[in-house]
Design a protein around this motif. Structure first.
Motif, PDB file in Angstrom:
ATOM      1  N   THR A  58       0.930  -1.124  -0.036  1.00 43.65           N
ATOM      2  CA  THR A  58       0.077  -0.012  -0.031  1.00 43.65           C
ATOM      3  C   THR A  58       0.669   1.361  -0.150  1.00 43.65           C
ATOM      4  OG1 THR A  58      -0.138  -0.227   2.485  1.00 43.65           O
ATOM      5  CG2 THR A  58      -1.874  -1.194   1.282  1.00 43.65           C
ATOM      6  N   LEU A  59       1.863   1.239   0.874  1.00 40.66           N
ATOM      7  CA  LEU A  59       2.451   2.702   1.137  1.00 40.66           C
ATOM      8  C   LEU A  59       3.437   3.248  -0.084  1.00 40.66           C
ATOM      9  CD1 LEU A  59       2.789   4.968   3.275  1.00 40.66           C
ATOM     10  CD2 LEU A  59       4.792   3.619   4.178  1.00 40.66           C
ATOM     11  N   PRO A  60       4.110   2.083  -0.599  1.00 39.02           N
ATOM     12  CA  PRO A  60       5.157   2.636  -1.333  1.00 39.02           C
ATOM     13  C   PRO A  60       4.421   3.269  -2.645  1.00 39.02           C
ATOM     14  CG  PRO A  60       5.953   0.449  -0.774  1.00 39.02           C
ATOM     15  CD  PRO A  60       4.576   0.913  -0.131  1.00 39.02           C
ATOM     16  N   ALA A  61       3.262   2.601  -3.143  1.00 37.59           N
ATOM     17  CA  ALA A  61       2.695   2.996  -4.509  1.00 37.59           C
ATOM     18  C   ALA A  61       2.034   4.253  -4.207  1.00 37.59           C
ATOM     19  CB  ALA A  61       1.569   2.033  -4.899  1.00 37.59           C
ATOM     20  N   TRP A  62       1.290   4.510  -2.941  1.00 36.29           N
ATOM     21  CA  TRP A  62       0.760   5.779  -2.315  1.00 36.29           C
ATOM     22  C   TRP A  62       1.802   6.966  -2.325  1.00 36.29           C
ATOM     23  CZ3 TRP A  62       0.899   9.480   1.227  1.00 36.29           C
ATOM     24  CH2 TRP A  62      -0.076  10.434   1.410  1.00 36.29           C
ATOM     25  N   LEU A  63       2.993   6.644  -1.971  1.00 37.47           N
ATOM     26  CA  LEU A  63       3.891   7.621  -1.902  1.00 37.47           C
ATOM     27  C   LEU A  63       4.581   8.016  -3.194  1.00 37.47           C
ATOM     28  CD1 LEU A  63       6.032   6.700   1.243  1.00 37.47           C
ATOM     29  CD2 LEU A  63       4.817   8.865   0.864  1.00 37.47           C
ATOM     30  N   ALA A  64       4.505   7.013  -3.904  1.00 35.41           N
ATOM     31  CA  ALA A  64       4.962   7.221  -5.576  1.00 35.41           C
ATOM     32  C   ALA A  64       4.456   8.291  -6.205  1.00 35.41           C
ATOM     33  CB  ALA A  64       5.257   5.974  -6.072  1.00 35.41           C
ATOM     34  N   GLY A  65       2.912   8.321  -5.725  1.00 39.36           N
ATOM     35  CA  GLY A  65       2.058   9.160  -6.526  1.00 39.36           C
ATOM     36  C   GLY A  65       2.159  10.560  -6.017  1.00 39.36           C
ATOM     37  N   ARG A  66       3.102  10.951  -5.076  1.00 37.95           N
ATOM     38  CA  ARG A  66       3.267  12.250  -4.589  1.00 37.95           C
ATOM     39  C   ARG A  66       4.226  12.882  -4.303  1.00 37.95           C
ATOM     40  NH1 ARG A  66      -1.072   9.318  -3.307  1.00 37.95           N
ATOM     41  NH2 ARG A  66      -2.873  10.256  -3.354  1.00 37.95           N
ATOM     42  N   ARG A  67       4.459  14.124  -4.240  1.00 35.84           N
ATOM     43  CA  ARG A  67       5.812  14.679  -4.303  1.00 35.84           C
ATOM     44  C   ARG A  67       6.087  15.515  -3.014  1.00 35.84           C
ATOM     45  NH1 ARG A  67       8.682  14.172  -8.548  1.00 35.84           N
ATOM     46  NH2 ARG A  67       7.878  13.621 -10.498  1.00 35.84           N
ATOM     47  N   TYR A  68       6.316  15.067  -1.762  1.00 37.66           N
ATOM     48  CA  TYR A  68       6.563  15.608  -0.571  1.00 37.66           C
ATOM     49  C   TYR A  68       7.944  16.069  -0.486  1.00 37.66           C
ATOM     50  CZ  TYR A  68       1.875  14.038   1.000  1.00 37.66           C
ATOM     51  OH  TYR A  68       0.486  14.114   1.040  1.00 37.66           O
ATOM     52  N   SER A  69       8.130  17.358  -0.092  1.00 35.80           N
ATOM     53  CA  SER A  69       9.548  17.828   0.022  1.00 35.80           C
ATOM     54  C   SER A  69      10.088  17.317   1.344  1.00 35.80           C
ATOM     55  CB  SER A  69       9.376  19.328   0.346  1.00 35.80           C
ATOM     56  OG  SER A  69       8.408  19.530   1.642  1.00 35.80           O
ATOM     57  N   ASN A  70       9.496  16.847   1.916  1.00 40.21           N
ATOM     58  CA  ASN A  70      10.225  16.142   3.211  1.00 40.21           C
ATOM     59  C   ASN A  70       9.304  15.156   4.017  1.00 40.21           C
ATOM     60  OD1 ASN A  70      12.224  15.969   5.263  1.00 40.21           O
ATOM     61  ND2 ASN A  70      12.567  18.006   5.413  1.00 40.21           N
ATOM     62  N   VAL A  71       9.806  14.160   4.730  1.00 44.66           N
ATOM     63  CA  VAL A  71       8.979  13.296   5.480  1.00 44.66           C
ATOM     64  C   VAL A  71       9.640  13.347   6.990  1.00 44.66           C
ATOM     65  CG1 VAL A  71       8.369  10.850   5.695  1.00 44.66           C
ATOM     66  CG2 VAL A  71       8.437  12.030   3.507  1.00 44.66           C
ATOM     67  N   LEU A  72       8.988  13.275   7.780  1.00 44.52           N
ATOM     68  CA  LEU A  72       8.872  13.312   9.244  1.00 44.52           C
ATOM     69  C   LEU A  72       8.075  12.248  10.057  1.00 44.52           C
ATOM     70  CD1 LEU A  72      10.966  14.525  11.500  1.00 44.52           C
ATOM     71  CD2 LEU A  72       9.055  16.178  12.124  1.00 44.52           C
TER      72      LEU A  72
ATOM     73  N   VAL B  40       4.013  14.231   7.373  1.00 47.82           N
ATOM     74  CA  VAL B  40       4.201  13.845   8.905  1.00 47.82           C
ATOM     75  C   VAL B  40       3.652  12.315   8.821  1.00 47.82           C
ATOM     76  CG1 VAL B  40       3.382  13.891  11.270  1.00 47.82           C
ATOM     77  CG2 VAL B  40       4.289  15.826   9.965  1.00 47.82           C
ATOM     78  N   ILE B  41       4.264  11.424   9.243  1.00 46.65           N
ATOM     79  CA  ILE B  41       3.735   9.880   9.419  1.00 46.65           C
ATOM     80  C   ILE B  41       3.569   9.939  11.026  1.00 46.65           C
ATOM     81  CG2 ILE B  41       4.110   7.533   8.825  1.00 46.65           C
ATOM     82  CD1 ILE B  41       5.605   8.232   6.159  1.00 46.65           C
TER      83      ILE B  41
END
Ligand code: GLY
Length: 358
Positions: free
Chosen positions: A20-34, A92-93
Protein backbone atom coordinates in the motif's frame (compact mmCIF):
# COMPACT_ATOMS: atom_id res chain seq x y z
CA UNK A 1 -4.72 -8.81 -0.24
CA UNK A 2 -5.61 -5.12 0.11
CA UNK A 3 -9.06 -3.72 0.96
CA UNK A 4 -9.63 -0.08 0.14
CA UNK A 5 -12.21 2.06 1.88
CA UNK A 6 -12.63 5.12 -0.31
CA UNK A 7 -13.87 7.85 2.02
CA UNK A 8 -14.80 11.18 0.42
CA UNK A 9 -11.51 12.87 1.45
CA UNK A 10 -9.00 10.06 1.87
CA UNK A 11 -8.47 6.32 1.51
CA UNK A 12 -8.05 3.70 4.21
CA UNK A 13 -5.83 0.94 2.86
CA UNK A 14 -6.07 -2.33 4.79
CA UNK A 15 -3.32 -4.82 4.04
CA UNK A 16 0.45 -5.28 4.19
CA UNK A 17 2.31 -1.94 4.15
CA UNK A 18 4.49 -3.27 1.33
CA UNK A 19 1.37 -3.43 -0.87
CA UNK A 20 0.00 0.00 0.00
CA UNK A 21 2.45 2.65 1.19
CA UNK A 22 5.13 2.67 -1.55
CA UNK A 23 2.57 3.02 -4.35
CA UNK A 24 0.74 5.78 -2.49
CA UNK A 25 3.96 7.71 -1.81
CA UNK A 26 5.13 7.28 -5.38
CA UNK A 27 2.12 9.26 -6.57
CA UNK A 28 3.06 12.29 -4.45
CA UNK A 29 5.93 14.73 -4.23
CA UNK A 30 6.45 15.55 -0.60
CA UNK A 31 9.35 17.92 0.11
CA UNK A 32 10.26 16.09 3.31
CA UNK A 33 9.02 13.26 5.52
CA UNK A 34 9.04 13.28 9.30
CA UNK A 35 8.00 10.18 11.25
CA UNK A 36 6.49 10.55 14.72
CA UNK A 37 6.80 7.47 16.93
CA UNK A 38 6.73 6.73 20.61
CA UNK A 39 9.57 4.84 22.23
CA UNK A 40 7.75 1.51 21.79
CA UNK A 41 6.88 1.91 18.14
CA UNK A 42 10.36 3.28 17.46
CA UNK A 43 11.75 -0.08 18.60
CA UNK A 44 9.10 -2.51 17.40
CA UNK A 45 7.42 -0.89 14.40
CA UNK A 46 9.75 1.64 12.76
CA UNK A 47 12.07 -1.08 11.37
CA UNK A 48 9.04 -2.46 9.47
CA UNK A 49 8.07 0.96 8.09
CA UNK A 50 11.51 2.32 7.17
CA UNK A 51 12.10 0.10 4.11
CA UNK A 52 9.11 1.77 2.41
CA UNK A 53 10.15 5.37 3.04
CA UNK A 54 12.42 7.69 1.08
CA UNK A 55 16.05 7.59 2.27
CA UNK A 56 16.75 8.93 5.78
CA UNK A 57 13.46 10.50 6.83
CA UNK A 58 13.48 12.56 10.02
CA UNK A 59 12.25 10.79 13.09
CA UNK A 60 11.06 11.83 16.55
CA UNK A 61 10.21 9.51 19.45
CA UNK A 62 8.07 10.66 22.36
CA UNK A 63 7.29 8.89 25.61
CA UNK A 64 4.43 6.42 25.27
CA UNK A 65 1.13 6.59 27.12
CA UNK A 66 -1.91 8.73 27.83
CA UNK A 67 -0.04 10.70 30.50
CA UNK A 68 2.07 12.25 27.73
CA UNK A 69 -0.86 13.42 25.60
CA UNK A 70 -0.19 16.97 26.69
CA UNK A 71 0.67 20.43 25.46
CA UNK A 72 4.27 19.87 26.64
CA UNK A 73 4.65 16.90 24.29
CA UNK A 74 3.09 18.95 21.48
CA UNK A 75 5.78 21.56 22.01
CA UNK A 76 8.39 18.84 21.61
CA UNK A 77 6.78 17.74 18.33
CA UNK A 78 6.37 21.27 16.96
CA UNK A 79 9.99 22.04 17.86
CA UNK A 80 11.13 18.95 15.97
CA UNK A 81 9.14 20.10 12.93
CA UNK A 82 10.80 23.52 13.01
CA UNK A 83 14.21 21.90 13.62
CA UNK A 84 13.67 19.72 10.53
CA UNK A 85 12.68 22.90 8.63
CA UNK A 86 9.49 21.33 7.33
CA UNK A 87 7.68 23.43 4.80
CA UNK A 88 4.00 23.08 3.98
CA UNK A 89 4.67 20.48 1.29
CA UNK A 90 6.06 18.07 3.89
CA UNK A 91 4.44 14.90 5.18
CA UNK A 92 4.16 13.72 8.78
CA UNK A 93 3.72 9.99 9.37
CA UNK A 94 2.18 9.02 12.70
CA UNK A 95 3.39 5.53 13.57
CA UNK A 96 1.67 4.49 16.76
CA UNK A 97 -1.53 4.04 18.71
CA UNK A 98 -4.37 6.41 19.46
CA UNK A 99 -2.37 8.79 21.63
CA UNK A 100 0.38 9.25 19.05
CA UNK A 101 -2.05 9.51 16.14
CA UNK A 102 -4.33 12.05 17.85
CA UNK A 103 -1.44 14.19 19.06
CA UNK A 104 0.82 13.85 16.00
CA UNK A 105 -2.15 14.69 13.79
CA UNK A 106 -2.98 17.68 15.99
CA UNK A 107 0.59 18.99 15.69
CA UNK A 108 0.68 18.41 11.93
CA UNK A 109 -2.72 20.05 11.42
CA UNK A 110 -1.65 23.18 13.30
CA UNK A 111 2.01 23.51 12.22
CA UNK A 112 2.19 26.46 9.81
CA UNK A 113 -1.62 26.11 9.61
CA UNK A 114 -1.37 22.52 8.50
CA UNK A 115 0.79 19.98 6.69
CA UNK A 116 -0.35 16.60 5.36
CA UNK A 117 -0.19 13.68 7.71
CA UNK A 118 -0.94 9.98 7.38
CA UNK A 119 -1.90 7.57 10.10
CA UNK A 120 -0.09 4.24 10.37
CA UNK A 121 -1.87 2.74 13.38
CA UNK A 122 0.00 0.06 15.30
CA UNK A 123 -2.58 -0.81 17.96
CA UNK A 124 -5.92 -2.49 17.47
CA UNK A 125 -7.66 0.52 19.01
CA UNK A 126 -6.10 2.90 16.52
CA UNK A 127 -6.60 0.56 13.54
CA UNK A 128 -10.31 0.20 14.07
CA UNK A 129 -11.18 3.54 15.64
CA UNK A 130 -8.77 6.35 16.53
CA UNK A 131 -6.98 6.65 13.18
CA UNK A 132 -10.27 6.94 11.27
CA UNK A 133 -12.53 9.95 11.17
CA UNK A 134 -10.22 12.90 11.71
CA UNK A 135 -10.57 13.49 15.46
CA UNK A 136 -7.30 15.01 16.69
CA UNK A 137 -6.31 16.45 20.03
CA UNK A 138 -4.77 16.21 23.46
CA UNK A 139 -5.83 15.91 27.08
CA UNK A 140 -6.02 19.10 29.13
CA UNK A 141 -6.46 19.69 32.87
CA UNK A 142 -7.17 16.00 33.46
CA UNK A 143 -9.82 15.78 30.75
CA UNK A 144 -9.38 13.41 27.85
CA UNK A 145 -9.28 14.96 24.38
CA UNK A 146 -10.39 18.30 25.77
CA UNK A 147 -8.51 20.37 23.17
CA UNK A 148 -8.49 19.43 19.51
CA UNK A 149 -10.06 19.64 16.09
CA UNK A 150 -11.48 17.61 13.22
CA UNK A 151 -9.00 17.26 10.35
CA UNK A 152 -8.74 14.26 8.09
CA UNK A 153 -5.45 12.55 7.32
CA UNK A 154 -4.21 12.24 3.74
CA UNK A 155 -4.50 8.45 4.10
CA UNK A 156 -4.65 5.67 6.69
CA UNK A 157 -2.56 2.51 6.30
CA UNK A 158 -3.80 -0.40 8.40
CA UNK A 159 -1.42 -3.35 8.44
CA UNK A 160 -2.70 -6.10 10.77
CA UNK A 161 0.86 -7.47 11.04
CA UNK A 162 1.59 -4.78 13.66
CA UNK A 163 -0.83 -6.52 16.03
CA UNK A 164 1.85 -9.08 16.80
CA UNK A 165 3.89 -6.30 18.46
CA UNK A 166 1.22 -5.76 21.13
CA UNK A 167 1.13 -7.11 24.67
CA UNK A 168 -2.10 -9.08 25.37
CA UNK A 169 -3.53 -6.33 27.59
CA UNK A 170 -3.15 -3.74 24.83
CA UNK A 171 -4.81 -6.07 22.32
CA UNK A 172 -7.72 -6.59 24.72
CA UNK A 173 -7.98 -2.84 25.14
CA UNK A 174 -8.44 -2.26 21.42
CA UNK A 175 -10.86 -5.13 21.19
CA UNK A 176 -13.39 -3.10 23.17
CA UNK A 177 -13.78 -0.82 20.13
CA UNK A 178 -14.28 -3.86 17.89
CA UNK A 179 -16.99 -5.04 20.29
CA UNK A 180 -18.54 -1.58 20.22
CA UNK A 181 -18.62 -1.47 16.42
CA UNK A 182 -20.11 -4.96 16.22
CA UNK A 183 -22.75 -4.14 18.81
CA UNK A 184 -23.84 -0.85 17.21
CA UNK A 185 -23.71 -1.75 13.54
CA UNK A 186 -22.88 -5.33 12.53
CA UNK A 187 -25.09 -8.11 13.96
CA UNK A 188 -23.17 -10.77 12.00
CA UNK A 189 -19.83 -9.70 13.46
CA UNK A 190 -21.44 -9.54 16.91
CA UNK A 191 -22.87 -13.09 16.60
CA UNK A 192 -19.53 -14.29 15.29
CA UNK A 193 -17.65 -12.82 18.24
CA UNK A 194 -20.12 -14.23 20.77
CA UNK A 195 -19.78 -17.68 19.21
CA UNK A 196 -15.99 -17.53 19.24
CA UNK A 197 -15.97 -16.31 22.84
CA UNK A 198 -17.77 -19.49 23.99
CA UNK A 199 -14.74 -21.52 22.97
CA UNK A 200 -12.17 -19.11 24.35
CA UNK A 201 -10.45 -19.12 27.75
CA UNK A 202 -11.20 -16.09 29.94
CA UNK A 203 -8.89 -13.13 29.52
CA UNK A 204 -8.25 -13.68 25.84
CA UNK A 205 -9.46 -11.88 22.75
CA UNK A 206 -11.63 -14.33 20.80
CA UNK A 207 -10.00 -13.79 17.39
CA UNK A 208 -7.33 -16.03 15.88
CA UNK A 209 -4.28 -14.28 14.40
CA UNK A 210 -5.25 -15.38 10.89
CA UNK A 211 -8.74 -13.83 11.22
CA UNK A 212 -7.75 -10.26 12.01
CA UNK A 213 -7.94 -9.04 8.43
CA UNK A 214 -11.61 -10.06 8.17
CA UNK A 215 -12.52 -8.79 11.64
CA UNK A 216 -10.79 -5.48 10.97
CA UNK A 217 -12.53 -5.17 7.62
CA UNK A 218 -15.95 -5.58 9.25
CA UNK A 219 -15.13 -3.33 12.20
CA UNK A 220 -13.60 -0.55 10.09
CA UNK A 221 -16.65 -0.70 7.78
CA UNK A 222 -18.89 0.26 10.71
CA UNK A 223 -16.71 3.21 11.63
CA UNK A 224 -16.44 4.33 8.00
CA UNK A 225 -20.20 4.28 7.52
CA UNK A 226 -20.76 6.43 10.60
CA UNK A 227 -18.05 9.04 9.98
CA UNK A 228 -19.01 9.33 6.32
CA UNK A 229 -22.62 10.04 7.25
CA UNK A 230 -21.76 12.40 10.09
CA UNK A 231 -18.12 13.59 9.96
CA UNK A 232 -18.49 16.38 12.54
CA UNK A 233 -20.60 14.49 15.11
CA UNK A 234 -23.82 16.42 14.70
CA UNK A 235 -25.91 13.25 14.98
CA UNK A 236 -25.27 9.52 14.56
CA UNK A 237 -21.51 9.78 15.21
CA UNK A 238 -22.37 10.19 18.89
CA UNK A 239 -23.18 6.47 18.80
CA UNK A 240 -19.44 5.77 18.52
CA UNK A 241 -19.28 7.06 22.07
CA UNK A 242 -21.33 4.12 23.34
CA UNK A 243 -19.57 3.06 26.56
CA UNK A 244 -17.43 6.19 26.60
CA UNK A 245 -19.52 8.60 28.71
CA UNK A 246 -19.09 6.43 31.77
CA UNK A 247 -15.92 4.76 30.43
CA UNK A 248 -13.96 8.01 29.89
CA UNK A 249 -14.80 9.19 33.39
CA UNK A 250 -13.73 5.87 34.91
CA UNK A 251 -10.54 5.92 32.83
CA UNK A 252 -9.72 9.49 33.92
CA UNK A 253 -10.47 8.65 37.55
CA UNK A 254 -8.03 5.71 37.57
CA UNK A 255 -5.40 7.47 35.42
CA UNK A 256 -3.66 8.97 38.43
CA UNK A 257 -3.98 5.82 40.58
CA UNK A 258 -1.42 3.05 41.08
CA UNK A 259 -3.46 0.78 38.85
CA UNK A 260 -4.76 2.71 35.83
CA UNK A 261 -7.23 1.00 33.54
CA UNK A 262 -6.62 0.77 29.82
CA UNK A 263 -9.01 2.73 27.62
CA UNK A 264 -10.69 -0.48 26.47
CA UNK A 265 -11.11 -1.87 29.97
CA UNK A 266 -12.87 1.36 30.98
CA UNK A 267 -15.01 1.49 27.82
CA UNK A 268 -16.05 -2.16 28.17
CA UNK A 269 -17.17 -1.40 31.72
CA UNK A 270 -18.97 1.69 30.39
CA UNK A 271 -20.76 -0.41 27.77
CA UNK A 272 -22.21 -2.64 30.50
CA UNK A 273 -23.36 0.37 32.51
CA UNK A 274 -24.75 2.33 29.57
CA UNK A 275 -26.60 -0.62 27.99
CA UNK A 276 -28.57 -1.15 31.18
CA UNK A 277 -32.25 -0.30 30.60
CA UNK A 278 -33.45 2.97 32.04
CA UNK A 279 -35.38 2.51 35.26
CA UNK A 280 -38.87 1.40 34.13
CA UNK A 281 -37.54 1.71 30.58
CA UNK A 282 -37.80 -0.63 27.63
CA UNK A 283 -35.41 -3.44 26.81
CA UNK A 284 -33.79 -6.17 28.85
CA UNK A 285 -30.33 -6.67 30.26
CA UNK A 286 -27.78 -7.56 27.61
CA UNK A 287 -26.52 -10.57 29.53
CA UNK A 288 -24.59 -12.00 26.56
CA UNK A 289 -22.60 -8.79 26.31
CA UNK A 290 -22.07 -8.64 30.06
CA UNK A 291 -20.71 -12.21 30.15
CA UNK A 292 -18.45 -11.60 27.17
CA UNK A 293 -17.02 -8.42 28.70
CA UNK A 294 -16.52 -9.93 32.15
CA UNK A 295 -14.82 -12.97 30.62
CA UNK A 296 -12.49 -10.87 28.47
CA UNK A 297 -11.76 -7.98 30.87
CA UNK A 298 -12.43 -9.32 34.36
CA UNK A 299 -14.16 -7.22 36.98
CA UNK A 300 -12.91 -4.03 38.60
CA UNK A 301 -15.45 -2.63 41.08
CA UNK A 302 -15.76 1.15 41.31
CA UNK A 303 -15.47 2.46 44.87
CA UNK A 304 -18.58 4.37 46.02
CA UNK A 305 -16.38 7.26 47.18
CA UNK A 306 -15.39 7.76 43.53
CA UNK A 307 -18.97 8.53 42.47
CA UNK A 308 -18.88 12.33 43.09
CA UNK A 309 -15.66 12.69 41.12
CA UNK A 310 -16.98 10.49 38.33
CA UNK A 311 -20.10 12.63 38.10
CA UNK A 312 -17.97 15.78 37.91
CA UNK A 313 -15.88 14.21 35.13
CA UNK A 314 -19.03 13.27 33.18
CA UNK A 315 -20.11 16.89 33.44
CA UNK A 316 -17.25 17.72 31.05
CA UNK A 317 -18.28 15.23 28.38
CA UNK A 318 -18.34 16.75 24.90
CA UNK A 319 -21.82 15.35 24.12
CA UNK A 320 -23.42 17.33 26.92
CA UNK A 321 -25.82 20.13 26.09
CA UNK A 322 -27.45 22.79 28.30
CA UNK A 323 -25.84 21.35 31.41
CA UNK A 324 -27.29 17.83 30.96
CA UNK A 325 -25.02 14.78 30.79
CA UNK A 326 -25.94 12.81 27.69
CA UNK A 327 -25.01 9.33 26.57
CA UNK A 328 -25.66 7.56 23.28
CA UNK A 329 -26.85 3.96 23.44
CA UNK A 330 -27.66 1.59 20.58
CA UNK A 331 -31.31 1.00 19.76
CA UNK A 332 -32.73 -2.24 18.36
CA UNK A 333 -31.80 -1.62 14.70
CA UNK A 334 -28.14 -1.42 13.60
CA UNK A 335 -26.94 2.19 13.33
CA UNK A 336 -29.84 3.53 15.37
CA UNK A 337 -29.44 5.17 18.74
CA UNK A 338 -31.11 6.83 21.67
CA UNK A 339 -29.55 9.86 23.32
CA UNK A 340 -30.31 9.56 27.02
CA UNK A 341 -29.96 12.17 29.71
CA UNK A 342 -28.03 10.76 32.60
CA UNK A 343 -28.83 11.93 36.11
CA UNK A 344 -26.54 11.39 39.05
CA UNK A 345 -28.85 8.84 40.73
CA UNK A 346 -29.08 6.96 37.43
CA UNK A 347 -25.29 6.98 37.07
CA UNK A 348 -24.97 5.58 40.58
CA UNK A 349 -27.59 2.90 39.87
CA UNK A 350 -25.67 1.84 36.78
CA UNK A 351 -22.29 1.71 38.56
CA UNK A 352 -23.78 -0.24 41.48
CA UNK A 353 -25.27 -2.70 39.01
CA UNK A 354 -21.82 -3.22 37.50
CA UNK A 355 -20.25 -3.58 40.95
CA UNK A 356 -22.66 -6.39 41.82
CA UNK A 357 -21.82 -8.42 38.68
CA UNK A 358 -19.27 -11.15 39.00
N1 GLY B 1 -13.83 7.46 18.58
C1 GLY B 1 -15.11 8.03 18.38
C2 GLY B 1 -15.19 8.81 17.13
O1 GLY B 1 -14.31 8.75 16.30
O2 GLY B 1 -16.13 9.54 16.94
Amino acid sequence: MVFTFALPDYPILLGPLADTLPAWLAGRRYSNVLVFTDQNTQTHCLPRLSPFLPAAPGQVAIEPGERCKTLDTCQQLWQSMFAAQLDRQALVINLGGGVLGDMGGFCAATYKRGVDFVQVPTTLLAMTDAAIGGKLGIDFQGLKNAVGLFKNPAAVFVDPAFLDTLPPRELRSGFAEVLKHARIGDPDLWANILARAQAQPAGQVPVAASDWLEVLRASIAVKVRVVTEDPLEKGIRALLNFGHTIGHAVESYFLESDAPLTHGEAVAMGMICEALPAENGRGGHDTAMEQLILSCYGHRPIPEQAFPQLWALMGQDKKNASGAVRMAVPDAEPFSMRLLELTRPDMERRLRYYNRLV
